[in-house]
Design a protein around this motif. Structure first.
Motif, PDB file in Angstrom:
ATOM      1  N   SER A 341      43.935  29.074  41.671  1.00  0.00           N
ATOM      2  CA  SER A 341      42.473  29.162  41.524  1.00  0.00           C
ATOM      3  C   SER A 341      41.990  28.347  40.327  1.00  0.00           C
ATOM      4  O   SER A 341      40.817  28.044  40.210  1.00  0.00           O
ATOM      5  CB  SER A 341      42.048  30.621  41.316  1.00  0.00           C
ATOM      6  OG  SER A 341      42.330  31.007  39.976  1.00  0.00           O
ATOM      7  N   GLN A 343      41.629  29.495  37.509  1.00  0.00           N
ATOM      8  CA  GLN A 343      40.852  30.383  36.626  1.00  0.00           C
ATOM      9  C   GLN A 343      41.804  31.126  35.692  1.00  0.00           C
ATOM     10  O   GLN A 343      41.984  32.330  35.847  1.00  0.00           O
ATOM     11  CB  GLN A 343      40.093  31.408  37.457  1.00  0.00           C
ATOM     12  CG  GLN A 343      39.334  30.814  38.601  1.00  0.00           C
ATOM     13  CD  GLN A 343      37.845  31.055  38.432  1.00  0.00           C
ATOM     14  OE1 GLN A 343      37.349  31.173  37.323  1.00  0.00           O
ATOM     15  NE2 GLN A 343      37.141  31.107  39.525  1.00  0.00           N
ATOM     16  N   SER A 377      31.789  34.475  36.365  1.00  0.00           N
ATOM     17  CA  SER A 377      31.336  33.189  36.906  1.00  0.00           C
ATOM     18  C   SER A 377      31.236  33.362  38.423  1.00  0.00           C
ATOM     19  O   SER A 377      31.770  34.336  38.980  1.00  0.00           O
ATOM     20  CB  SER A 377      32.333  32.087  36.560  1.00  0.00           C
ATOM     21  OG  SER A 377      33.556  32.361  37.204  1.00  0.00           O
ATOM     22  N   PRO A 378      30.576  32.437  39.119  1.00  0.00           N
ATOM     23  CA  PRO A 378      30.316  32.644  40.543  1.00  0.00           C
ATOM     24  C   PRO A 378      31.574  32.982  41.356  1.00  0.00           C
ATOM     25  O   PRO A 378      31.549  33.864  42.209  1.00  0.00           O
ATOM     26  CB  PRO A 378      29.702  31.321  40.986  1.00  0.00           C
ATOM     27  CG  PRO A 378      29.088  30.766  39.747  1.00  0.00           C
ATOM     28  CD  PRO A 378      29.935  31.232  38.601  1.00  0.00           C
ATOM     29  N   GLY A 379      32.712  32.313  41.069  1.00  0.00           N
ATOM     30  CA  GLY A 379      33.872  32.523  41.939  1.00  0.00           C
ATOM     31  C   GLY A 379      34.771  33.681  41.530  1.00  0.00           C
ATOM     32  O   GLY A 379      35.697  34.045  42.259  1.00  0.00           O
ATOM     33  N   ILE A 380      34.484  34.286  40.380  1.00  0.00           N
ATOM     34  CA  ILE A 380      35.513  35.169  39.840  1.00  0.00           C
ATOM     35  C   ILE A 380      35.693  36.454  40.670  1.00  0.00           C
ATOM     36  O   ILE A 380      36.813  36.925  40.886  1.00  0.00           O
ATOM     37  CB  ILE A 380      35.267  35.499  38.347  1.00  0.00           C
ATOM     38  CG1 ILE A 380      36.564  35.974  37.730  1.00  0.00           C
ATOM     39  CG2 ILE A 380      34.188  36.496  38.097  1.00  0.00           C
ATOM     40  CD1 ILE A 380      37.665  34.995  37.801  1.00  0.00           C
ATOM     41  N   ARG A 382      35.303  36.859  43.801  1.00  0.00           N
ATOM     42  CA  ARG A 382      36.047  36.562  45.037  1.00  0.00           C
ATOM     43  C   ARG A 382      37.548  36.515  44.743  1.00  0.00           C
ATOM     44  O   ARG A 382      38.367  37.066  45.471  1.00  0.00           O
ATOM     45  CB  ARG A 382      35.589  35.220  45.616  1.00  0.00           C
ATOM     46  CG  ARG A 382      34.941  35.368  46.980  1.00  0.00           C
ATOM     47  CD  ARG A 382      34.639  34.077  47.691  1.00  0.00           C
ATOM     48  NE  ARG A 382      34.621  32.873  46.906  1.00  0.00           N
ATOM     49  CZ  ARG A 382      33.522  32.337  46.382  1.00  0.00           C
ATOM     50  NH1 ARG A 382      32.362  32.904  46.559  1.00  0.00           N
ATOM     51  NH2 ARG A 382      33.594  31.216  45.675  1.00  0.00           N
ATOM     52  N   LEU A 383      37.904  35.850  43.638  1.00  0.00           N
ATOM     53  CA  LEU A 383      39.323  35.794  43.266  1.00  0.00           C
ATOM     54  C   LEU A 383      39.870  37.208  43.044  1.00  0.00           C
ATOM     55  O   LEU A 383      40.959  37.555  43.529  1.00  0.00           O
ATOM     56  CB  LEU A 383      39.509  34.956  41.989  1.00  0.00           C
ATOM     57  CG  LEU A 383      40.903  35.015  41.369  1.00  0.00           C
ATOM     58  CD1 LEU A 383      41.942  34.346  42.270  1.00  0.00           C
ATOM     59  CD2 LEU A 383      40.934  34.379  39.975  1.00  0.00           C
ATOM     60  N   GLU A 386      40.730  39.011  46.080  1.00  0.00           N
ATOM     61  CA  GLU A 386      42.020  38.575  46.661  1.00  0.00           C
ATOM     62  C   GLU A 386      43.178  39.229  45.902  1.00  0.00           C
ATOM     63  O   GLU A 386      44.170  39.638  46.500  1.00  0.00           O
ATOM     64  CB  GLU A 386      42.132  37.054  46.585  1.00  0.00           C
ATOM     65  CG  GLU A 386      41.254  36.370  47.616  1.00  0.00           C
ATOM     66  CD  GLU A 386      41.378  34.865  47.517  1.00  0.00           C
ATOM     67  OE1 GLU A 386      42.490  34.374  47.227  1.00  0.00           O
ATOM     68  OE2 GLU A 386      40.354  34.202  47.706  1.00  0.00           O
TER      69      GLU A 386
END
Ligand SMILES: Cc1cc2nc3c(=O)[nH]c(=O)nc-3n(C[C@H](O)[C@H](O)[C@H](O)COP(=O)(O)OP(=O)(O)OC[C@H]3O[C@@H](n4cnc5c(N)ncnc54)[C@H](O)[C@@H]3O)c2cc1C
Length: 444
Positions: A341, A343, A377-380, A382-383, A386
Motif C-alpha cells: 500500500s 502507507q 488520509s482518504p485511503g487509510i 480502506r487499507l 483489508e
C-alpha cells in the motif's frame, strides 16, 4: 440543590483524543470531587468518563463528558506492602515521580506515563511485560465505582467480581471509577540495563522473542516498510532494572511540538527515510546501555504534543493481537499488505502477550500484538478494512483504546465474552447513562 447550577456548569468545546481524530463538540463537566460526580450523574443525561484523553480514538468522546483529572489525590501508601490508594485522576507520571525515589514502581505501565489510574483500569492497559506480568488489573486490589443511580460500590476480584471484570477493560461503560488501591513493585534503581539487538527479518524477530521470553521487559520496533528478505526486520529491545541502588530520579525534560505540521511533511518518503535511519541508528547488531526509566518505558513522552506531526487531520493507531500459533503467518501477510500500500508507519511496535485474563473486554490474548500509526488520509480506512480481514481470519482482535473505526461485526467476532459484558451493563442500567461515540458505533 444549593449550588446545583454552579456545580454543573459544563463547558462546550471541541474535544478530541490523542489521535486528533475525530473532533467533536462536547459538553465537558470538570468534576472536582465525588459529591459533584454523584450530583452530575443524577441530574444530567448521558455521559462518558474521561481521564487524560490519551486513548487514540473515540472511547473518551461523547456528547457529554465528565472529566476526572481533578480527582487527583493520593489517599495512602503502605511502604511495607507497596499498596497505594489514590483517586482515579492521579497520573502515572505522578506515581513515578513520587514513588520511584522511594524504590517503588508500577508493576504494569504503558508506553506513556501521561495517563490516569482510571484510564489504566478502564483500558486494562498492558506494558512491555505482559508476557510476565499480565494487565494493569492484575495489580488492582479494588476500586470504588459510581453507578448510574448515584450509588457507589467497591469492586475487587472477590467482591462484586463480575462488575470488576466488566469494568477492567470496560472503557468507562459501567460507571465512574472514583479511587483505587493498586500494588506497586519494589525496584533497586531508576536505571534500566537495556540491550538492543538487530534482526534481519520476521523469522529472526520471532526467534528473539522466543529466546528472551523469560526476560521481564521486551519490545520490538519493526521497520514497516522493509520488504522481501528484510520483511519484519526490527530493533528488539529488552531490559530490566539495574541493581546500582541509584534511586535519584527526576523526570526527563521534554521538547515541545508547538504547532500542527503541514500535510505535506509526512509522506511515504519521509516515513521510509525515518524507518531506514532508525533501523540503522545502531551500527552493531547488539548494543548494551544503561538508560533511565523514562527513556526505556516512555520514549515518546520526550516530545510533548508529538501527535501534531500528523497534521490537523489527525492519525489513528491500528493495534491488533493475533493468537500465538497464527501470529507469524498473519503478521507476515499484514506487513506485505502494508508494504504494497506504500502507507508505512513510523511507529510499528511489536510485543509478546502472555495468557488472557478473565475480564470481559480486556484486549490481550496469548500471542503477538502490533501497533501501527497511520495519518488519517482518504485511503487509510480502506487499507485498515483489508487488514481487519486478515486479523479476523487469524481469530485476532483490535484494541478498543486505540480504535476509532472498527465495525460491529469485527468487534463481535474479536471479543467473544461480549454478551456477558452487555448483560452486566444492562443490569447496572449503565447502557442508558454511560455512552461514548465508540459505544454508539459498536452498539455496546
Ligand atoms: C504515547 C502512547 C503510548 C501508549 N502506550 C500504551 C501501551 O503501551 N499499552 C496500552 O495498553 N495502552 C497504551 N496507550 C493507551 C493509553 O494507555 C490508554 O488509552 C489509557 O486508557 C489512557 O488513559 P487516560 O487517562 O488518558 O484515559 P482517556 O483516554 O481519557 O480514557 C480512556 C478510556 O478510559 C475511560 N476512563 C477514563 N477515566 C475513567 C474513570 N475514572 N472511570 C471510568 N472510566 C474511565 C474512558 O471512558 C475511556 O473509555 C498509549 C497511549 C499513548 C498516547
Amino acid at each position: 440543590m444549593p449550588g446545583y447550577l454552579n456545580i454543573h456548569e459544563s463547558d462546550t468545546r471541541n474535544l478530541t483524543s490523542w489521535g486528533n481524530y475525530p473532533v467533536v463538540e462536547s459538553s465537558v463537566f470538570m468534576c472536582n470531587d465525588e459529591q459533584e460526580a454523584r450530583s452530575y450523574i443524577l441530574n444530567e443525561g448521558t455521559t462518558i468518563p474521561r481521564g487524560n484523553g490519551r486513548s487514540y480514538g473515540d472511547s473518551a468522546l461523547g456528547k457529554n463528558v465528565i472529566n476526572l483529572l481533578q480527582l487527583n489525590k493520593f489517599i495512602s501508601f503502605d511502604d511495607q506492602s507497596g499498596i497505594l490508594h489514590c483517586e482515579s485522576g492521579v497520573l502515572l507520571e505522578d506515581i513515578v515521580r513520587i514513588f520511584l525515589p522511594q524504590g517503588w514502581f508500577l508493576r504494569v505501565t504503558p508506553g506513556t506515563k501521561l495517563i490516569t489510574v482510571g484510564g489504566a483500569i478502564a483500558s486494562d492497559i498492558h506494558g512491555k511485560n505482559h508476557h510476565q506480568a499480565g494487565c494493569f488489573s492484575s495489580n488492582v486490589l479494588d476500586f470504588r465505582l459510581l453507578l448510574s443511580d448515584g450509588t457507589c460500590i467497591t469492586c475487587a476480584p472477590d467482591q462484586n467480581s463480575e462488575i470488576f471484570r466488566a469494568t477492567c477493560g470496560g472503557m468507562g461503560l459501567t460507571g465512574i471509577i472514583l479511587d483505587s488501591r493498586i500494588k506497586l513493585q519494589q525496584v533497586t534503581s531508576r536505571n534500566i540495563l537495556q540491550q538492543t539487538i538487530k534482526s534481519e527479518n520476521l523469522q529472526s524477530t520471532f526467534d528473539l522473542f522466543d529466546k528472551h521470553e523469560l526476560e521481564p521487559y521486551s519490545v520490538a520496533w519493526i521497520d514497516s516498510l522493509a520488504s522481501e528478505k528484510n520483511l519484519g526486520r526490527c530493533l528488539f529491545m529488552k531490559g530490566d532494572f539495574a541493581c546500582d541502588g541509584n534511586l535519584n530520579y527526576s523526570p526527563s525534560k521534554s521538547l515541545n511540538i508547538p504547532f500542527y505540521f503541514p500535510v505535506f511533511c509526512l509522506n511515504t518518503m519521509s516515513v521510509k527515510a525515518f524507518n531506514y535511519l532508525y533501523y540503522n541508528k545502531i551500527r552493531d547488531n547488539f548494543i548494551e546501555s544503561t538508560v533511565s526509566v523514562d527513556a526505556f518505558f516512555y520514549p515518546l513522552d520526550a516530545v510533548n504534543n508529538w501527535n501534531r506531526i500528523y497534521g490537523r487531520q489527525g492519525f489513528t493507531q491500528y493495534q491488533f493481537v493475533l493468537p500465538k500459533e497464527k501470529s507469524f503467518d498473519g503478521l507476515r501477510e499484514i506487513l506485505i499488505r502494508i508494504h504494497r500500500s506504500g502507507q508505512g508507519s513510523f511507529l510499528a511496535v511489536l510485543k509478546l502477550f502472555g495468557k488472557e485474563n478473565e475480564n470481559y473486554l480486556s484486549f490481550p490474548c496469548e500471542g503477538y500484538t502490533l501497533a501501527l500509526d497511520f495519518k488519517v488520509s482518504p485511503g487509510i480506512f480502506r487499507l485498515l478494512e483489508e487488514l481487519d480481514k486478515i486479523v479476523l481470519s487469524c481469530n485476532g482482535r483490535i484494541y478498543l483504546s486505540k480504535d476509532v473505526r472498527m465495525n460491529t461485526a469485527m468487534f463481535r467476532k474479536g471479543y467473544e465474552k461480549l454478551d456477558g459484558f452487555l448483560k452486566i451493563r444492562k443490569e447496572l442500567r449503565a447502557d442508558a447513562k454511560f455512552i461514548s461515540l465508540q459505544s454508539i458505533r459498536l452498539q455496546l
